[in-house]
Design a protein around this motif. Sequence first.
Motif, PDB file in Angstrom:
ATOM      1  N   ASN A 246       0.759  -1.178   0.053  1.00  0.00           N
ATOM      2  CA  ASN A 246       0.237   0.082   0.240  1.00  0.00           C
ATOM      3  C   ASN A 246       0.907   1.197  -0.010  1.00  0.00           C
ATOM      4  OD1 ASN A 246      -2.753   1.038   0.261  1.00  0.00           O
ATOM      5  ND2 ASN A 246      -2.033   1.916   2.381  1.00  0.00           N
ATOM      6  N   PHE A 247       1.927   1.122   0.820  1.00  0.00           N
ATOM      7  CA  PHE A 247       2.914   2.431   0.982  1.00  0.00           C
ATOM      8  C   PHE A 247       3.593   2.632  -0.259  1.00  0.00           C
ATOM      9  CE2 PHE A 247       6.869   4.183   1.753  1.00  0.00           C
ATOM     10  CZ  PHE A 247       6.313   5.399   2.609  1.00  0.00           C
ATOM     11  N   ALA A 248       3.951   1.662  -1.176  1.00  0.00           N
ATOM     12  CA  ALA A 248       4.799   1.772  -2.325  1.00  0.00           C
ATOM     13  C   ALA A 248       3.790   2.476  -3.381  1.00  0.00           C
ATOM     14  CB  ALA A 248       5.083   0.386  -2.995  1.00  0.00           C
ATOM     15  N   ARG A 249       2.438   2.372  -3.318  1.00  0.00           N
ATOM     16  CA  ARG A 249       1.684   2.949  -4.237  1.00  0.00           C
ATOM     17  C   ARG A 249       1.554   4.379  -4.090  1.00  0.00           C
ATOM     18  NH1 ARG A 249      -3.484   2.228  -7.680  1.00  0.00           N
ATOM     19  NH2 ARG A 249      -1.866   0.516  -8.425  1.00  0.00           N
ATOM     20  N   GLN A 259       7.770   8.305 -11.469  1.00  0.00           N
ATOM     21  CA  GLN A 259       7.835   7.386 -10.487  1.00  0.00           C
ATOM     22  C   GLN A 259       7.170   6.250 -10.704  1.00  0.00           C
ATOM     23  OE1 GLN A 259      10.626   7.214  -8.161  1.00  0.00           O
ATOM     24  NE2 GLN A 259       9.823   5.149  -7.623  1.00  0.00           N
ATOM     25  N   VAL A 260       7.566   4.834 -10.504  1.00  0.00           N
ATOM     26  CA  VAL A 260       6.415   3.931 -10.437  1.00  0.00           C
ATOM     27  C   VAL A 260       6.966   2.906  -9.357  1.00  0.00           C
ATOM     28  CG1 VAL A 260       5.439   3.668 -12.544  1.00  0.00           C
ATOM     29  CG2 VAL A 260       7.813   2.543 -12.243  1.00  0.00           C
ATOM     30  N   ALA A 261       6.090   2.106  -8.882  1.00  0.00           N
ATOM     31  CA  ALA A 261       6.347   1.085  -7.553  1.00  0.00           C
ATOM     32  C   ALA A 261       5.493   0.104  -7.735  1.00  0.00           C
ATOM     33  CB  ALA A 261       6.447   2.052  -6.317  1.00  0.00           C
ATOM     34  N   THR A 262       5.909  -1.142  -7.588  1.00  0.00           N
ATOM     35  CA  THR A 262       5.307  -2.400  -7.819  1.00  0.00           C
ATOM     36  C   THR A 262       5.490  -3.328  -6.581  1.00  0.00           C
ATOM     37  OG1 THR A 262       5.253  -2.106 -10.117  1.00  0.00           O
ATOM     38  CG2 THR A 262       4.183  -4.102  -9.320  1.00  0.00           C
ATOM     39  N   VAL A 263       4.723  -3.767  -6.027  1.00  0.00           N
ATOM     40  CA  VAL A 263       5.076  -5.314  -5.155  1.00  0.00           C
ATOM     41  C   VAL A 263       4.298  -6.442  -6.070  1.00  0.00           C
ATOM     42  CG1 VAL A 263       4.481  -6.410  -3.116  1.00  0.00           C
ATOM     43  CG2 VAL A 263       5.124  -3.763  -2.961  1.00  0.00           C
ATOM     44  N   ALA A 278       3.863 -17.208   9.367  1.00  0.00           N
ATOM     45  CA  ALA A 278       5.263 -16.725   9.844  1.00  0.00           C
ATOM     46  C   ALA A 278       6.117 -16.096   9.275  1.00  0.00           C
ATOM     47  CB  ALA A 278       5.898 -18.340  10.196  1.00  0.00           C
ATOM     48  N   THR A 279       6.230 -16.144   8.025  1.00  0.00           N
ATOM     49  CA  THR A 279       6.973 -15.260   7.288  1.00  0.00           C
ATOM     50  C   THR A 279       6.061 -14.462   5.986  1.00  0.00           C
ATOM     51  OG1 THR A 279       7.625 -17.252   5.865  1.00  0.00           O
ATOM     52  CG2 THR A 279       9.161 -16.415   7.685  1.00  0.00           C
ATOM     53  N   ALA A 280       6.711 -13.361   5.780  1.00  0.00           N
ATOM     54  CA  ALA A 280       6.237 -12.943   4.392  1.00  0.00           C
ATOM     55  C   ALA A 280       7.558 -12.799   3.502  1.00  0.00           C
ATOM     56  CB  ALA A 280       5.455 -11.734   4.522  1.00  0.00           C
ATOM     57  N   THR A 281       7.549 -12.916   2.352  1.00  0.00           N
ATOM     58  CA  THR A 281       8.746 -12.768   1.505  1.00  0.00           C
ATOM     59  C   THR A 281       7.975 -12.012   0.233  1.00  0.00           C
ATOM     60  OG1 THR A 281       9.756 -14.821   2.022  1.00  0.00           O
ATOM     61  CG2 THR A 281      10.664 -13.433   0.116  1.00  0.00           C
ATOM     62  N   PHE A 282       8.536 -10.626  -0.035  1.00  0.00           N
ATOM     63  CA  PHE A 282       7.807  -9.975  -1.112  1.00  0.00           C
ATOM     64  C   PHE A 282       9.015  -9.209  -1.598  1.00  0.00           C
ATOM     65  CE2 PHE A 282       7.561  -5.840   0.869  1.00  0.00           C
ATOM     66  CZ  PHE A 282       7.738  -5.910   2.034  1.00  0.00           C
ATOM     67  N   THR A 283       8.584  -8.632  -2.989  1.00  0.00           N
ATOM     68  CA  THR A 283       9.487  -7.728  -3.804  1.00  0.00           C
ATOM     69  C   THR A 283       8.756  -6.460  -4.017  1.00  0.00           C
ATOM     70  OG1 THR A 283       8.453  -9.022  -5.910  1.00  0.00           O
ATOM     71  CG2 THR A 283      10.316  -9.888  -5.078  1.00  0.00           C
ATOM     72  N   VAL A 284       9.854  -5.515  -4.207  1.00  0.00           N
ATOM     73  CA  VAL A 284       9.537  -4.159  -4.538  1.00  0.00           C
ATOM     74  C   VAL A 284      10.234  -3.791  -5.723  1.00  0.00           C
ATOM     75  CG1 VAL A 284      10.953  -3.154  -2.902  1.00  0.00           C
ATOM     76  CG2 VAL A 284       8.730  -1.934  -3.878  1.00  0.00           C
ATOM     77  N   ASP A 285       9.555  -3.168  -7.094  1.00  0.00           N
ATOM     78  CA  ASP A 285      10.267  -2.794  -8.049  1.00  0.00           C
ATOM     79  C   ASP A 285      10.004  -1.419  -8.102  1.00  0.00           C
ATOM     80  OD1 ASP A 285      10.047  -1.827 -10.708  1.00  0.00           O
ATOM     81  OD2 ASP A 285      10.046  -4.054 -11.428  1.00  0.00           O
ATOM     82  N   LEU A 286      11.054  -0.472  -8.011  1.00  0.00           N
ATOM     83  CA  LEU A 286      11.054   1.038  -7.957  1.00  0.00           C
ATOM     84  C   LEU A 286      11.887   1.514  -9.168  1.00  0.00           C
ATOM     85  CD1 LEU A 286      11.899   1.784  -4.066  1.00  0.00           C
ATOM     86  CD2 LEU A 286       9.652   1.651  -5.248  1.00  0.00           C
ATOM     87  N   SER A 297      13.054   7.488  -3.133  1.00  0.00           N
ATOM     88  CA  SER A 297      11.764   6.442  -3.264  1.00  0.00           C
ATOM     89  C   SER A 297      12.753   5.120  -2.230  1.00  0.00           C
ATOM     90  CB  SER A 297      11.336   5.918  -4.525  1.00  0.00           C
ATOM     91  OG  SER A 297      12.502   5.173  -5.033  1.00  0.00           O
ATOM     92  N   GLU A 298      13.844   4.754  -2.485  1.00  0.00           N
ATOM     93  CA  GLU A 298      14.333   3.540  -2.121  1.00  0.00           C
ATOM     94  C   GLU A 298      14.494   4.084  -0.467  1.00  0.00           C
ATOM     95  OE1 GLU A 298      17.544   1.593  -5.105  1.00  0.00           O
ATOM     96  OE2 GLU A 298      18.038   3.774  -4.527  1.00  0.00           O
ATOM     97  N   GLN A 299      14.945   4.901  -0.342  1.00  0.00           N
ATOM     98  CA  GLN A 299      15.193   5.404   1.250  1.00  0.00           C
ATOM     99  C   GLN A 299      13.726   5.417   2.056  1.00  0.00           C
ATOM    100  OE1 GLN A 299      17.433   8.796   1.539  1.00  0.00           O
ATOM    101  NE2 GLN A 299      17.012   8.999   3.744  1.00  0.00           N
ATOM    102  N   ARG A 300      12.915   6.005   1.398  1.00  0.00           N
ATOM    103  CA  ARG A 300      11.546   6.084   2.043  1.00  0.00           C
ATOM    104  C   ARG A 300      10.787   4.881   2.387  1.00  0.00           C
ATOM    105  NH1 ARG A 300       8.296  11.229  -0.032  1.00  0.00           N
ATOM    106  NH2 ARG A 300       6.757  10.320   1.444  1.00  0.00           N
ATOM    107  N   PHE A 301      11.109   4.044   1.417  1.00  0.00           N
ATOM    108  CA  PHE A 301      10.303   2.576   1.344  1.00  0.00           C
ATOM    109  C   PHE A 301      10.875   1.885   2.587  1.00  0.00           C
ATOM    110  CE2 PHE A 301       9.953  -1.800   0.567  1.00  0.00           C
ATOM    111  CZ  PHE A 301       8.580  -1.729   0.271  1.00  0.00           C
TER     112      PHE A 301
END
Length: 412
Positions: A246-249, A259-263, A278-286, A297-301
């Motif tokens: 949600n934050f990435a968007r 700027q674009v951002a995608t999980v 127990a765990t969440a593994t996810f990717t973010v594409d900025l 954007s990297e720093q704020r994320f």
Amino acid sequence: MEHDLSINIDRLLGRLAELAEIGAIEGTEGCARLALTDEDKAGRDLVVTWMTDLGLEVSVDGIGNVIATMPGEGPPVMTGSHIDTVRTGGRYDGNLGVLAGLEVIETIQAAGITPARRFAVGFFTDEEGSRFAPDMLGSLVYVGGMPLEEALDISGIDGAIVGEELERIGYAGSAPLPGPSPHSFVELHIEQGPVLEIEDVTIGAVDGVQGISWTEVEVVGQSNHAGTTPMGLRKDPGFVAAACANFARELALELGDPQVATVGRIDLHPNLVNVVAATATFTVDLRNTDEATLQESEQRFAEFLEKTASAEGCTVETRTLARFEPVIFDPAVVDIVESASSNLGYSVKRMPSGAGHDAQMFARVCPTAMVFTPSVNGISHNPAEYTSPEDLEAGANVLLHTMLALANLETT
Ligand code: GLV
Ligand code: MN
Ligand code: MN
């Protein structure tokens, strides 16, 4: 006379269709040929047959890049792209650039034209990065951006190892790496976005590629019963992943275009209806064309991730999957693309690329630019990806005349 020279669109469409049969996704026009899978091997074998049939010298290097060069001497004017696809890919992404390159060479051969510099066409391993990150892996290694040994050790989303898969499919070649620098490089590709279609322009003269930042995040919390654990006592990695998506968007909207951002990937474990994960593994594409904003954007994320995970009592580990700064192409080559388009009567617009491309790696070692053709509805990385035969023909003709002009370009 060279001005009238034109590619054969039926031959190009025929090859695109034949290649698309390999890994075809049933009921669609699309393909699934993830890098270094059996489908990728079958696609490679077919394209190599076509290269050999044209009398080209075919070389395979240690990362599996395949380059076909006209016989002769000296650094070639090179074109090419990739034939691997995402798992839900179309038939044009990458494939067009490779098969149009073959078509350009067949066209000049049939016309009896010997350009001032020979031509070469290549396909580069794992451009997509969907199975093995980073994207553009083969061209990155070709230009010396990553040592071969490091690339061969990369493991994929399915646990496979690049080096083992290359051996398995028979594409661990011996041509030297880093590879020899071409005289110049130009890649034809579908736009994969909506701009050309919306503006009713036939050709994009691509003047750069936006910066790419891919991170994999692993959040570890406390797996527990979904019915009995009060909300205030949870350590829920699923919540952290969702909040980050949600934050990435929000962040991309706040920073504004481009700027674009995608999980794009979230794996929860154990992924059950009544279990707090127990765990969440996810990717973010900025991505951004501006390096400073991309860094912001990297720093704020990263700050948001840290804050949210710690408030939830979870721990976090991050891993960089890909990081490439924005690239500016050679203005002289972009000019050539623009004038080749105008000379052929096509409308043309200078524009940056939103997607990553092998050309951005070649820009490190030789004068480089790209040619874009429109994507219907701006759709790509989707079997519904489509570009009309007229636009494919226009793009391949611009590629042809750009390569002929590059053959006469003096470079320093
Ligand atoms: C690679 O093709 C990318 O831009 O994701
Ligand atoms: Mn592509
Ligand atoms: Mn792609």
